[in-house]
Design an enzyme around this catalytic site. Sequence first.
Site: not given
Ligand code: NDP
Ligand code: HSE
Length: 429
Positions: A15, A46, A106, A130, A133, A135, A188, A202, A206
């Site tokens: 994201v 991280k 969420k 937004e 829930v 996406g 994935g 999950d 939501k």
């Molecule tokens: P990812 O796992 O792809 O990314 C997480 C990011 O956060 C990475 O860049 C990671 O760093 C960084 N990070 C995690 N923990 C730490 C920490 N302790 N200290 C510093 N940096 C940290 O997650 P997503 O982008 O998929 O999801 C992000 C949020 O969005 C979540 O809450 C998810 O539920 C929500 N969400 C995601 C959706 C999706 O389609 N993916 C849809 C709707 C909501 P590094 O890159 O260095 O590993």
């Molecule tokens: N694991 C969630 C899903 C990702 O399958 O819809 C979005 O929150």
Amino acid sequence: MVKAIQIGLLGFGTVGTGVVRIIQGHQDHLHRQSGSSIAIKSILVKNLEKSRAVDVGNAQLTLDPWSIINDPEINVIVEVTGGVNPTKEWILAAIKNGKHVVTANKDLMAMHGNELLAEAARNKCDIYYEASVGGGIPIIRALMDSFTSDKITKIMGIVNGTTNYMLTKMAQEGASYKDVLAEAQALGYAESDPTADVDGLDAARKMTILARLGFLTDVALEDVRSKGIRDVTQEEMKYASKLGYTIKLVGIAERQGDKINVSVQPTMMKNSHPLSSVNGVFNAVYVYGEAVGETMFYGPGAGELPTATSVVSDLVQVVKNLKLGVNGLTSDSHYKEKKVLSEAEQFSKTFIVLRVHDRAGVLAQITNLLAGHEVSLESIIQSPLQGEQGSELCMITHRSSKASLDGVLSKLNEMEVVRSIDSVYRVEG
Ligand code: NDP
Ligand code: HSE
């Protein structure tokens, strides 16, 4: 020259990358929408060594969240790291520092949303969520703003893309639960530990968020009864199809009298209901308002750019509020007292499949039992069992209370003519 609004981005994964792309790619458009330019000042990650899919321009990558949270130049924190710890601590600290927050999280909003919103209101800060829930589906703001003149009586959501993908494959291709789970993991969609998706957690998170907004009630995650899809079988899928239904994992938030009821469960959706045709990883939220009637919001429930559009739209709202000086005034803190329906008081239609002995009077015994518990039948199909003695009885009841239904099921279990109770599903549509 007016200074750009400075953003601190926590997280640069799926994201976060989308957020950077949209802010960079839509800069003129965002300026026109919000009246300011938006600049990402710092990004928390991280691992500094990881290669990134997008160039960050002047933004600084950092491992230190506090360098962002305590940076006086940063106006808005965008949290897309995920998880509850230490994210909650970061967000509370950011709010206390007067920063507005946009989050896609969420888990955090379902478990601690009330506390965070109250703290934000105290500090005249915004929190928008937004993307938490559905996406890319604009459902949170719709519930907050667009439905304000109406009284919402029911929200039903297919809010987990992974399980919807799995159930779609099972229904359309006859695949087994085990095979579709492996496929969803390979693609994935599902994680190696698929618990949060397949056990309905999950979706429950939501639905907590949606129910709070829809009913302006302080719903807690613990108020949501949830059951996942692990036990859904191919036979049940076929039965559903034969009867004109599709099995979906549906979150349901409804009013019954002055009480509310929130649950997540595999549900037999009638094929004429719009939720039954939401397939694959798509999500949809169906909202019924007393005045407006039926509405449905459909779209991608996850993915880099769909989710990031929701995040950046929230960001634009924060910037607009900054211009108007109204931050922190839109927090949904005016909750009513919560009255949650007990499980026994819930009313719904139910689908039941039984294996019974095939002899005179069996049907009469069963229908008498139902009548004795005031459970009325909408339809019943009897078919001979394949390769064994006996019959299969497939029944759909009219709406009845869970207490009555449980009474029926426990007596059915004791009846000599009943060999097994194979399926029990809520029915909607
Ligand atoms: P990812 O796992 O792809 O990314 C997480 C990011 O956060 C990475 O860049 C990671 O760093 C960084 N990070 C995690 N923990 C730490 C920490 N302790 N200290 C510093 N940096 C940290 O997650 P997503 O982008 O998929 O999801 C992000 C949020 O969005 C979540 O809450 C998810 O539920 C929500 N969400 C995601 C959706 C999706 O389609 N993916 C849809 C709707 C909501 P590094 O890159 O260095 O590993
Ligand atoms: N694991 C969630 C899903 C990702 O399958 O819809 C979005 O929150």
